[in-house]
Design a protein around this motif. Structure first.
Motif, short mmCIF file in Angstrom:
data_model
loop_
_atom_site.label_atom_id
_atom_site.label_comp_id
_atom_site.label_asym_id
_atom_site.label_seq_id
_atom_site.Cartn_x
_atom_site.Cartn_y
_atom_site.Cartn_z
N LEU A 44 0.87 -1.17 0.00
CA LEU A 44 0.00 0.00 0.00
C LEU A 44 0.91 1.22 0.00
O LEU A 44 1.78 1.36 0.86
CB LEU A 44 -0.89 0.01 1.24
N ALA A 46 1.20 5.45 -0.24
CA ALA A 46 0.59 6.78 -0.20
C ALA A 46 0.91 7.51 -1.50
O ALA A 46 2.04 7.52 -1.95
CB ALA A 46 1.15 7.57 0.99
N ALA A 72 -4.50 0.38 5.42
CA ALA A 72 -4.93 1.42 4.47
C ALA A 72 -5.48 2.61 5.25
O ALA A 72 -5.17 3.77 4.95
CB ALA A 72 -5.99 0.85 3.53
N LEU A 88 -4.32 5.96 -2.32
CA LEU A 88 -3.32 4.90 -2.15
C LEU A 88 -3.16 4.17 -3.46
O LEU A 88 -4.11 4.04 -4.23
CB LEU A 88 -3.80 3.87 -1.13
#
Ligand code: GDP
Ligand code: MN
Length: 380
Positions: A44, A46, A72, A88
């Motif tokens: 995941l 950013a 998340a 994301l």
């Protein structure tokens, strides 16, 4: 213009640069669904317009489906270097056997495009450049040759980054594709950090950073659509729409100037006299009193501003129009800080006459204006 990693990877795919699949999402639920469809483990990531996300907790490998939602949620709650995370990238996790740094950018001094490579990738290249500059490799490429360069030409370069000939060949092919992307999309930077060798010996772009030249965006409507308004300074964008160039800075002296060169000179002069500019603001060449009103609003949004210095060199811009803009602003809203005005050039007498009787502090020269501004604004 900056674009997000997932968008840059879209361009990579278009140009045949190997990069993992991925899906951009805005909520934890969407991340859960995306991970389920992809299969674990996933990463995941950013999507914010700054580097060093990994260190800031913005890149997480998740191995269990039940951890996807909470992770998340956590990343979506982060603010990285002042930017809130709103999206994301969910992407299948890769096995990393090796991390390399590779980029192409403009070297203004050499007036050439230059590839930068470093066998130690993954970490911030600025740190390596400072601590072990001998590890940074450069390869200049004549601009005219970029779009048609072949992978073979880059084998010597990539052989210094990868010990296996086969991996060096893959990377050289990637360099040719980066060069074509760089030229065709008018980029100022294409950076892959890290460019990895995965568990199967395949060379893959694990991260992607692409900067686009604003001055060439008119040629690329498809790229303009990638602009993420959420991630850019709202005031700077707003200024652009109004025909002003505005850049926020950290000081206390708000500046309103006509012409970019004069704006730079004004900031230098303020600095010279010990002051600190709060912004760069070019109201442009045309005289339109409305622009002055907008400029005031923009400057006053910044709570650090203690004084405003207006420096106008009338040419196409007429001093009386600027004066009218100042008066209109003072009528429309309260300006809670002192305003210093230096008006010279076209219609300066008319401009000065209009401002007669107001509380504005007039300055005959830029030195005088900058000195007064520095005294009121305080030193940095
Ligand atoms: P940045 O910190 O913003 O540059 O984000 P990156 O995408 O470069 O990720 C930072 C680091 O996270 C990388 O250098 C890797 O070490 C690690 N990382 C990112 N993606 C993966 C992945 O798919 N698998 C593994 N094992 N590590 C990853
Ligand atoms: Mn990176």
């Amino acid at each position: 213009m900056k674009i997000h990693e997932y968008q840059a990877k879209g361009l990579f795919r278009e140009y045949g640069i190997p990069t993992p699949d991925g899906q951009a999402v805005r909520t934890a639920d969407e991340a859960v669904a995306a991970a389920e469809a992809m299969g674990l483990p996933v990463v995941l990531k950013a999507q914010v317009h700054v580097g060093g996300r990994g260190k800031a907790g913005g890149v997480k490998v998740v191995t269990k489906q039940e951890d996807v939602g909470p992770t998340a949620e956590k990343i979506l709650g982060l603010t990285i270097k002042d930017l809130p995370v709103r999206q994301l990238l969910v992407t299948p996790a890769a096995d990393i056997a090796k991390e390399v740094y590779l980029s192409i950018l403009i070297d203004r001094g050499a007036r050439k495009a230059v590839f930068i490579g470093c066998a130690d990738g993954g970490v911030e290249i600025e740190v390596t450049a400072k601590e072990a500059p001998e590890k940074i490799l450069r390869l200049e490429v004549p601009a005219a040759h970029l779009a048609t360069a072949k992978g073979l030409e880059f084998h010597n370069f990539t052989a210094k980054l990868f010990s296996h000939a086969d991996q060096a060949a893959q990377a050289a092919d990637i360099m040719a594709k980066m060069a074509r992307l760089f030229v065709e999309k008018d980029c100022s930077l294409v950076e892959i950090n890290p460019l990895i060798v995965d568990g199967k010996g395949k060379v893959v772009a694990l991260d992607a950073k692409v900067l686009l030249d604003d001055n060439a965006l008119f040629r690329h409507p498809e790229l303009v659509a990638l602009r993420d308004m959420d991630s850019e300074d709202a005031d700077e964008l707003n200024a652009k729409e109004e025909g002003l160039s505005f850049i926020r800075l950290d000081g206390s002296i708000g500046c309103m100037v006509n012409g970019a060169g004069l704006a730079m000179a004004t900031m230098d002069t303020i600095k010279h006299f010990g002051g600190d500019p709060a912004n760069f603001l070019d109201v442009g060449g045309s005289s339109n009193p409305k622009k002055v009103v907008t400029a005031f609003k923009m400057i006053l949004k910044d709570p650090n501003v203690k004084v405003i210095l207006i420096n106008i060199f009338g040419g196409i811009t007429r001093c009386d129009d600027i004066a009218r803009g100042i008066l209109a602003s003072l009528e429309e809203f309260e300006v809670p800080v002192p305003i210093i005005v230096r008006l010279i050039g076209t219609n300066e007498a008319e401009g000065r006459a209009l401002l007669e009787g107001t509380e504005l502090i007039s300055a005959a020269t830029l030195e005088q204006g900058a000195t007064k501004a520095a005294r009121i604004g305080g030193t940095a």
